[in-house]
Write an enzyme that holds these catalytic residues in place. Structure first.
Site, PDB file in Angstrom:
ATOM      1  N   ASN A  24       0.181  -3.977  -5.139  1.00 39.17           N
ATOM      2  CA  ASN A  24       0.307  -4.253  -6.302  1.00 39.17           C
ATOM      3  C   ASN A  24       1.692  -4.037  -6.681  1.00 39.17           C
ATOM      4  O   ASN A  24       2.192  -2.981  -7.042  1.00 39.17           O
ATOM      5  CB  ASN A  24      -0.533  -3.290  -7.444  1.00 39.17           C
ATOM      6  CG  ASN A  24      -0.236  -3.349  -8.954  1.00 39.17           C
ATOM      7  OD1 ASN A  24       0.398  -4.318  -9.309  1.00 39.17           O
ATOM      8  ND2 ASN A  24      -0.840  -2.391  -9.680  1.00 39.17           N
ATOM      9  N   TRP A  25       2.456  -5.458  -7.047  1.00 42.64           N
ATOM     10  CA  TRP A  25       4.071  -5.284  -7.100  1.00 42.64           C
ATOM     11  C   TRP A  25       4.147  -4.823  -8.748  1.00 42.64           C
ATOM     12  O   TRP A  25       5.593  -4.423  -8.811  1.00 42.64           O
ATOM     13  CB  TRP A  25       4.654  -6.415  -6.707  1.00 42.64           C
ATOM     14  CG  TRP A  25       4.663  -6.842  -5.422  1.00 42.64           C
ATOM     15  CD1 TRP A  25       4.162  -6.058  -4.284  1.00 42.64           C
ATOM     16  CD2 TRP A  25       5.196  -8.130  -4.698  1.00 42.64           C
ATOM     17  NE1 TRP A  25       4.429  -6.849  -3.191  1.00 42.64           N
ATOM     18  CE2 TRP A  25       5.055  -8.015  -3.382  1.00 42.64           C
ATOM     19  CE3 TRP A  25       5.921  -9.190  -5.315  1.00 42.64           C
ATOM     20  CZ2 TRP A  25       5.426  -8.931  -2.433  1.00 42.64           C
ATOM     21  CZ3 TRP A  25       6.260  -9.959  -4.510  1.00 42.64           C
ATOM     22  CH2 TRP A  25       6.025 -10.010  -3.024  1.00 42.64           C
ATOM     23  N   LYS A  26       3.319  -4.809  -9.329  1.00 41.56           N
ATOM     24  CA  LYS A  26       3.706  -4.610 -10.925  1.00 41.56           C
ATOM     25  C   LYS A  26       4.679  -5.380 -11.470  1.00 41.56           C
ATOM     26  O   LYS A  26       4.736  -6.504 -10.835  1.00 41.56           O
ATOM     27  CB  LYS A  26       3.941  -3.023 -11.111  1.00 41.56           C
ATOM     28  CG  LYS A  26       2.564  -2.184 -10.379  1.00 41.56           C
ATOM     29  CD  LYS A  26       2.840  -0.505 -10.874  1.00 41.56           C
ATOM     30  CE  LYS A  26       1.629  -0.024 -10.251  1.00 41.56           C
ATOM     31  NZ  LYS A  26       1.783   1.508 -10.500  1.00 41.56           N
ATOM     32  N   HIS A 115      -6.598  -2.212 -14.908  1.00 39.88           N
ATOM     33  CA  HIS A 115      -5.488  -1.066 -14.353  1.00 39.88           C
ATOM     34  C   HIS A 115      -5.211  -0.066 -15.355  1.00 39.88           C
ATOM     35  O   HIS A 115      -5.079  -0.476 -16.498  1.00 39.88           O
ATOM     36  CB  HIS A 115      -4.342  -1.918 -13.774  1.00 39.88           C
ATOM     37  CG  HIS A 115      -3.358  -0.913 -12.821  1.00 39.88           C
ATOM     38  ND1 HIS A 115      -2.517  -0.054 -13.574  1.00 39.88           N
ATOM     39  CD2 HIS A 115      -3.139  -0.769 -11.686  1.00 39.88           C
ATOM     40  CE1 HIS A 115      -1.688   0.714 -12.641  1.00 39.88           C
ATOM     41  NE2 HIS A 115      -2.273   0.244 -11.411  1.00 39.88           N
ATOM     42  N   GLY A 193       2.032   6.473  -9.359  1.00 39.62           N
ATOM     43  CA  GLY A 193       3.350   6.463  -9.493  1.00 39.62           C
ATOM     44  C   GLY A 193       4.132   7.952  -9.621  1.00 39.62           C
ATOM     45  O   GLY A 193       5.253   8.108  -9.940  1.00 39.62           O
ATOM     46  N   SER A 233      -0.017   6.666  -5.409  1.00 42.26           N
ATOM     47  CA  SER A 233       0.678   7.410  -4.315  1.00 42.26           C
ATOM     48  C   SER A 233       0.205   7.257  -3.021  1.00 42.26           C
ATOM     49  O   SER A 233       0.537   8.233  -2.262  1.00 42.26           O
ATOM     50  CB  SER A 233       1.155   8.843  -4.966  1.00 42.26           C
ATOM     51  OG  SER A 233       1.608   8.882  -6.252  1.00 42.26           O
ATOM     52  N   GLY A 254       1.078   0.633  -4.974  1.00 48.11           N
ATOM     53  CA  GLY A 254       2.107   0.455  -5.761  1.00 48.11           C
ATOM     54  C   GLY A 254       3.442   0.412  -5.270  1.00 48.11           C
ATOM     55  O   GLY A 254       3.950  -0.179  -4.402  1.00 48.11           O
TER      56      GLY A 254
HETATM   57  P1  PGA Z   1       1.448   3.752  -6.833  1.00 49.71           P
HETATM   58  O1  PGA Z   1       0.664   2.838  -7.834  1.00 49.71           O
HETATM   59  O2  PGA Z   1       1.172   3.551  -5.611  1.00 49.71           O
HETATM   60  O3  PGA Z   1       2.719   3.599  -7.052  1.00 49.71           O
HETATM   61  O4  PGA Z   1       0.947   5.217  -7.257  1.00 49.71           O
HETATM   62  C1  PGA Z   1      -0.688   2.434  -7.494  1.00 49.71           C
HETATM   63  C2  PGA Z   1      -1.123   1.599  -8.456  1.00 49.71           C
HETATM   64  O5  PGA Z   1      -0.749   1.791  -9.582  1.00 49.71           O
HETATM   65  O6  PGA Z   1      -2.023   0.443  -8.159  1.00 49.71           O
END
Ligand code: PGA
Length: 272
Positions: A24-26, A115, A193, A233, A254
Site C-alpha cells: 500500500n503505497w498510500k 483502511h 506507521g 509496521s 505500507g
Molecule cells: P505501515 O502501514 O506498514 O507503514 O505500518 C500499513 C498500512 O497502513 O497498510
C-alpha cells in the site's frame, strides 16, 4: 501460514490459501518514481519468480494517478495491481471518486477498502465501507477489507468487539458464495506507521477470532478459503514470525513497500 494443499476439513478438501503480500503505497511516489520502484522490484524478484509464484501472490496498490505507469511497468509480470479505494456506483456525480470500471480498464484486480486512514482521517463509516465492499464484489474486484482497533480501544479491552464489529458491518449483505472472494486485513491502528508492531501472538489471537466469525457467518469452507492479512509496521525483520502463525495469510505493507529491497524481502517470507 499456508495450509496444506490437501488439508481436510470434515471430509472436504479445501484449496490452500495462497499467501498474499500486498503493498500500500498510500499518497507516495509520482508515476515516474513508481515505475522506477517497480522496475527495481521486478529485477530483485525475477530470479526467483517461478518458485515464488507457486505459493504466493504479490500485489501493489499505487495512488490512482500512478496506476497507468504501474500497469506498464508490470506488463508481463505476475505482480497484481490494486487500488487504494473504489466507489460503488458505475458513474455519476461523485466528485473525487473512482468507479470500478475505471480501475478495471488498467487491469486492477484488488481494492483496499476501509483502511484506517479512510476511517479516521476521512470519516468513512461502516455503512459506506460495506457499500464499497459490495460494489467491488459485484464488479469482480477483490476487496481487501481493513479492520483494526485504536490504542484506546485495545487498552480498554475492546479489541475483539471493535474488530469483529467492523468485520460484520463491512460484510453486511454478503452472500456466502461470494464470501471466499473477500480478503480481510487486520491492521491495529496503533501499529500503523508507528514502528510498533503487534506481536505474532497478539495478531494470531485476533486473526483466529476473525476466522471464527467468518465460519459462523459463511461456513467453514468459505472461512478456510478467506485470506486474513496482517498490517501495521510489517518489515523484513518481523514478516517470518508473523507469516508462521496459522491464521496469518500474508501482509499489507505500507512504509516498507516503498523500497524494492525491503518489499522484496517481505515477499520472500519464509513459510513454516
Ligand atoms: P505501515 O502501514 O506498514 O507503514 O505500518 C500499513 C498500512 O497502513 O497498510
Amino acid at each position: 501460514m499456508i495450509s496444506s494443499p490437501l488439508a481436510l476439513t470434515a471430509g472436504v478438501e479445501t484449496p490452500m490459501r495462497k499467501l498474499l503480500i500486498a503493498a500500500n503505497w498510500k499518497m507516495n511516489l509520482t508515476p515516474a518514481e513508481g515505475r522506477a520502484l517497480l522496475a527495481a522490484l521486478r529485477a530483485n524478484l525475477d530470479p526467483d519468480a517461478a518458485t515464488l509464484v507457486r505459493d504466493r501472490e504479490v500485489m501493489v496498490a499505487p495512488p490512482f494517478l500512478a496506476i497507468p505507469a504501474a500497469a506498464q511497468a508490470l506488463a508481463g509480470s505476475s505482480i497484481a495491481l490494486g487500488a487504494q479505494n473504489v466507489h460503488f456506483e458505475p458513474k455519476g456525480a461523485f466528485t473525487g471518486e473512482i468507479s470500478p470500471a475505471m480501475l478495471k480498464f488498467f487491469g486492477i484486480s484488488y481494492v483496499i477498502v476501509g483502511h484506517s486512514e479512510r476511517r479516521h482521517i476521512f470519516h468513512e463509516t461502516d455503512d459506506l465501507i460495506a457499500k464499497r465492499v459490495a460494489g467491488a464484489i459485484a464488479n469482480r474486484l477483490t476487496p481487501i477489507l481493513c479492520v483494526g482497533e485504536t490504542l484506546e480501544q485495545r487498552d480498554g479491552g475492546h479489541t475483539l468487539e471493535t474488530v469483529l464489529g467492523q468485520l460484520e458491518n463491512g460484510l453486511t449483505g454478503m452472500k456466502p458464495e461470494d464470501a471466499s472472494r473477500v480478503v480481510v486485513a487486520y491492521e491495529p491502528v496503533w501499529a500503523i506507521g508507528t514502528g510498533r508492531t503487534a506481536t505474532p501472538e497478539q495478531a494470531q489471537t485476533v486473526h483466529g477470532a476473525i476466522r471464527e466469525l467468518l465460519a459462523d457467518s459463511f461456513g467453514h469452507d468459505a472461512a478456510n478459503n478467506i485470506r486474513i492479512l496482517y498490517g501495521g509496521s510489517v518489515t523484513p525483520d518481523n514478516i517470518d514470525s508473523l507469516a508462521a502463525k496459522p491464521d496469518i495469510d500474508g501482509a499489507l505493507v505500507g512504509s516498507a513497500s516503498l523500497t524494492a529491497e525491503s518489499f522484496a524481502r517481505i515477499v520472500r517470507a519464509k513459510l513454516s
